[in-house]
Design a protein around this motif. Structure first.
Motif, PDB file in Angstrom:
ATOM      1  N   LEU A 144      70.373   0.113  42.643  1.00  0.00           N
ATOM      2  CA  LEU A 144      68.920   0.069  42.458  1.00  0.00           C
ATOM      3  C   LEU A 144      68.443   1.426  41.972  1.00  0.00           C
ATOM      4  CD1 LEU A 144      65.962  -1.040  43.084  1.00  0.00           C
ATOM      5  CD2 LEU A 144      66.245   0.047  45.306  1.00  0.00           C
ATOM      6  N   GLU A 145      67.608   1.386  40.984  1.00  0.00           N
ATOM      7  CA  GLU A 145      66.999   2.630  40.533  1.00  0.00           C
ATOM      8  C   GLU A 145      65.534   2.375  40.210  1.00  0.00           C
ATOM      9  OE1 GLU A 145      69.271   5.186  38.070  1.00  0.00           O
ATOM     10  OE2 GLU A 145      67.845   6.659  38.848  1.00  0.00           O
ATOM     11  N   MET A 146      64.670   3.164  40.829  1.00  0.00           N
ATOM     12  CA  MET A 146      63.238   3.066  40.535  1.00  0.00           C
ATOM     13  C   MET A 146      62.793   4.428  40.028  1.00  0.00           C
ATOM     14  SD  MET A 146      61.940   0.985  43.921  1.00  0.00           S
ATOM     15  CE  MET A 146      60.569   0.037  43.234  1.00  0.00           C
ATOM     16  N   LYS A 147      62.044   4.417  38.917  1.00  0.00           N
ATOM     17  CA  LYS A 147      61.612   5.689  38.342  1.00  0.00           C
ATOM     18  C   LYS A 147      60.109   5.712  38.178  1.00  0.00           C
ATOM     19  CE  LYS A 147      65.697   6.737  35.527  1.00  0.00           C
ATOM     20  NZ  LYS A 147      66.183   6.609  34.151  1.00  0.00           N
ATOM     21  N   ASN A 148      59.510   6.709  38.764  1.00  0.00           N
ATOM     22  CA  ASN A 148      58.099   7.002  38.505  1.00  0.00           C
ATOM     23  C   ASN A 148      57.180   5.798  38.685  1.00  0.00           C
ATOM     24  OD1 ASN A 148      56.134   8.853  37.895  1.00  0.00           O
ATOM     25  ND2 ASN A 148      56.178   8.422  35.685  1.00  0.00           N
ATOM     26  N   ILE A 149      57.408   5.026  39.776  1.00  0.00           N
ATOM     27  CA  ILE A 149      56.648   3.787  39.991  1.00  0.00           C
ATOM     28  C   ILE A 149      55.191   4.103  40.365  1.00  0.00           C
ATOM     29  CG2 ILE A 149      56.426   1.740  41.478  1.00  0.00           C
ATOM     30  CD1 ILE A 149      58.832   1.507  39.648  1.00  0.00           C
ATOM     31  N   ARG A 150      54.297   3.468  39.653  1.00  0.00           N
ATOM     32  CA  ARG A 150      52.873   3.642  39.953  1.00  0.00           C
ATOM     33  C   ARG A 150      52.216   2.287  40.230  1.00  0.00           C
ATOM     34  NH1 ARG A 150      50.212   4.905  35.901  1.00  0.00           N
ATOM     35  NH2 ARG A 150      51.900   4.885  34.374  1.00  0.00           N
ATOM     36  N   LYS A 151      51.277   2.299  41.181  1.00  0.00           N
ATOM     37  CA  LYS A 151      50.570   1.065  41.537  1.00  0.00           C
ATOM     38  C   LYS A 151      49.205   1.421  42.117  1.00  0.00           C
ATOM     39  CE  LYS A 151      50.114  -3.329  42.697  1.00  0.00           C
ATOM     40  NZ  LYS A 151      50.110  -4.402  41.684  1.00  0.00           N
ATOM     41  N   ALA A 152      48.196   0.678  41.710  1.00  0.00           N
ATOM     42  CA  ALA A 152      46.857   0.885  42.267  1.00  0.00           C
ATOM     43  C   ALA A 152      46.302  -0.465  42.696  1.00  0.00           C
ATOM     44  CB  ALA A 152      45.948   1.524  41.229  1.00  0.00           C
ATOM     45  N   LEU A 162      50.676   4.049  44.901  1.00  0.00           N
ATOM     46  CA  LEU A 162      51.927   4.730  44.560  1.00  0.00           C
ATOM     47  C   LEU A 162      51.674   5.632  43.355  1.00  0.00           C
ATOM     48  CD1 LEU A 162      54.362   1.668  44.836  1.00  0.00           C
ATOM     49  CD2 LEU A 162      53.972   3.444  46.541  1.00  0.00           C
ATOM     50  N   LYS A 163      51.978   6.909  43.541  1.00  0.00           N
ATOM     51  CA  LYS A 163      51.640   7.865  42.483  1.00  0.00           C
ATOM     52  C   LYS A 163      52.873   8.391  41.777  1.00  0.00           C
ATOM     53  CE  LYS A 163      47.723   9.236  45.337  1.00  0.00           C
ATOM     54  NZ  LYS A 163      47.291  10.209  46.366  1.00  0.00           N
ATOM     55  N   GLY A 164      53.777   7.511  41.419  1.00  0.00           N
ATOM     56  CA  GLY A 164      54.967   7.952  40.707  1.00  0.00           C
ATOM     57  C   GLY A 164      56.123   8.198  41.651  1.00  0.00           C
ATOM     58  N   ILE A 165      56.670   7.118  42.189  1.00  0.00           N
ATOM     59  CA  ILE A 165      57.768   7.223  43.153  1.00  0.00           C
ATOM     60  C   ILE A 165      59.095   6.935  42.448  1.00  0.00           C
ATOM     61  CG2 ILE A 165      58.763   6.237  45.253  1.00  0.00           C
ATOM     62  CD1 ILE A 165      56.232   7.327  46.075  1.00  0.00           C
ATOM     63  N   SER A 166      60.086   7.760  42.728  1.00  0.00           N
ATOM     64  CA  SER A 166      61.424   7.494  42.203  1.00  0.00           C
ATOM     65  C   SER A 166      62.407   7.435  43.356  1.00  0.00           C
ATOM     66  CB  SER A 166      61.847   8.608  41.246  1.00  0.00           C
ATOM     67  OG  SER A 166      60.940   8.667  40.158  1.00  0.00           O
TER      68      SER A 166
END
Lengths: 254, 216
Positions: free
Chosen positions: A4-12, A19-23
């Motif tokens: 699993l790889e998550m890069k710079n996840i953002r959500k409002a 989420l302000k850019g989660i990796s």
């Protein structure tokens, strides 16, 4: 390679950034815990990883294959088929179990094997009984979920997820709906899963548990990763936000 | 006239009433589910049309609806229909009316389902269809069964509205017998038969509810 790889996840949600850019990334067999105060976006992150929620930005990969890639230059989504393929790699254990109440315990575990994985009834039953006995619940196989304790329900939910043999299993606060007495039995079965090939990503408020079981811990607050590392590194961090969060916990222990 | 003859005539009517009852349930229960899907559809045009349909069916008398289905083709389109159309008109009228009521019951049941059930099914890899028919619908059934029972009991009594377009069901028979003999007896006997009919219906529905009580 990371499963699993998550890069710079953002959500409002309605304009408010959760989420302000989660990796983060998780390798085969690795146990990663995500800790942090309530409302820090941990569960939302897990829901994005399991495709229950859509991200507004960032990238998600399973086994190196992009599920979505929403960066400034491009907005790419994998096809429905590719997403279905990726879904076979992971499982999720919910905070409130979400067992199917109209089915017996064994049927809850067997049914996806028959109707999703297309196994025969005999194969499915054998597999279901094997995981149920691993969870210490074989004698409950013919009961309905309502007659079980919360801890037993959660162990059935774990069995149901395990039966599908995911490469990575997510836990969304698996003990938050349980009283302290029942929490122990669930944590100990999760502990027993470590050391197999399956990776685990655990969102939890159980600090001692996280410290014991994790290969890596990620501390989140206000939609950001505050610190990340081995349990020793994170728990001895000099980072202010981390210290104030752990302060209460350390006080409890001393 | 002997009371056995009265009973015989009423029995003939009862068979017609039973027919209306059975055909209506057979078609309006599945149709109601389809209507409920339409009502919850993302497309506002579809859900809007369905909403108007439901509102009309619930907001106007069933008797008026039967008249419209039976006489409508002639008055509006000048089509003269075979006399056998009378029965078909009754079926159409009842099915359309009851489907609307059932649709609202289904909708309330479906919308009261915990979102977690859908999410768990999705994570486990069930398709949307599998999720609905294997996981959601069986649970919805249990929730809505008491409301369905109410409607089914109403339907038994509503079959007598077929009288309005001269279908020879039990009430029509009773009314005719009563006036030809200037006697209350046929009406009283019909009342007893309706009551027994509903007693059996209520018993069957209760058994179904008990059968579903195996989980909470």
């Amino acid at each position: 390679m990371a499963i699993l790889e998550m890069k710079n996840i953002r959500k409002a949600f309605s304009g408010e950034e959760i989420l302000k850019g989660i990796s983060l990334s998780c390798k085969e067999g690795e146990v990663l815990s995500i800790i942090g105060p309530s409302g820090s976006g941990k569960s939302t992150l897990l829901r994005i990883a399991t495709l229950l929620e859509k991200a507004e930005g960032g990238e998600l990969f399973y086994d190196g294959k992009a599920i979505f890639s929403l960066t400034e230059g491009q907005k790419k989504q994998a096809t429905k088929e590719e997403k279905e393929e990726a879904k076979k790699l992971f499982g999720l254990v919910f905070q409130n179990f979400n067992l199917f109440p109209h089915w017996t315990v064994v049927k809850n575990v067997m049914d996806p094997l028959i109707h999703v994985q297309r196994k025969t009834k005999e194969e499915a039953e054998e597999k279901a009984k094997a995981v149920l006995s691993q969870m210490g619940l074989l004698e409950k196989a013919e009961q309905y979920p309502y007659s079980l304790s919360g801890g037993q329900k959660q162990r059935v939910a774990i069995a149901r997820a395990l039966a599908l043999e995911p490469k990575i299993l997510f836990f969304d606060e698996p003990t938050s709906a349980l009283d302290p007495e029942l929490t122990g039995e669930v944590l100990s079965v999760i502990r027993s899963l470590k050391g197999q090939k399956m990776a685990m990503v655990i969102v939890t408020h159980e600090m001692t548990f996280a410290k014991d079981i994790s290969d890596r811990i990620l501390f989140m607050a206000d939609g950001e990763v505050i610190c990340e590392g081995s349990p020793e590194e994170v728990f001895s961090s000099e980072q202010e936000r981390m210290k104030s969060f752990l302060g209460n916990y350390q006080n409890l222990l001393s | 006239m002997e009371w056995t003859v009265v009973l015989w005539k009423l029995g003939e009517g009862l068979l017609v009433s039973l027919g209306i009852f059975a055909i209506t349930l057979l078609f309006s229960l599945p149709l109601g589910l389809l209507v409920a899907f339409g009502r919850m559809h993302k497309n506002p045009l579809i859900s809007g049309i369905i909403k108007i349909y439901i509102s009309f069916m619930r907001g106007t008398p069933l008797m008026l609806q039967l008249f419209m289905v039976y006489y409508g083709p002639y008055y509006i389109f000048k089509v003269s229909l075979h006399p056998g159309y009378r029965m078909t008109a009754v079926y159409i009228g009842f099915i359309l009316n009851y489907a609307a009521y059932f649709a609202e019951i289904y909708r309330s049941g479906i919308q009261s389902m915990d979102r977690g059930q859908y999410e768990a099914a999705e994570i486990l890899g069930y398709s949307k269809m599998q999720c609905f028919f294997r996981i959601i619908l069986p649970q919805v059934w249990k929730k809505i069964l008491p409301s369905i029972t109410n409607e089914v009991i109403s339907l038994v009594k509503d079959t007598s509205l077929a009288f309005s377009i001269s279908v020879m069901e039990m009430f029509t028979q009773a009314k005719a017998l009563s006036s030809s003999q200037s006697s209350m007896l046929p009406l009283i006997m019909a009342g007893v038969l309706y009551y027994i009919f509903n007693f059996v219906v209520a018993f069957i529905m209760e058994q179904m509810e008990k059968k579903m009580a195996y989980y909470q």
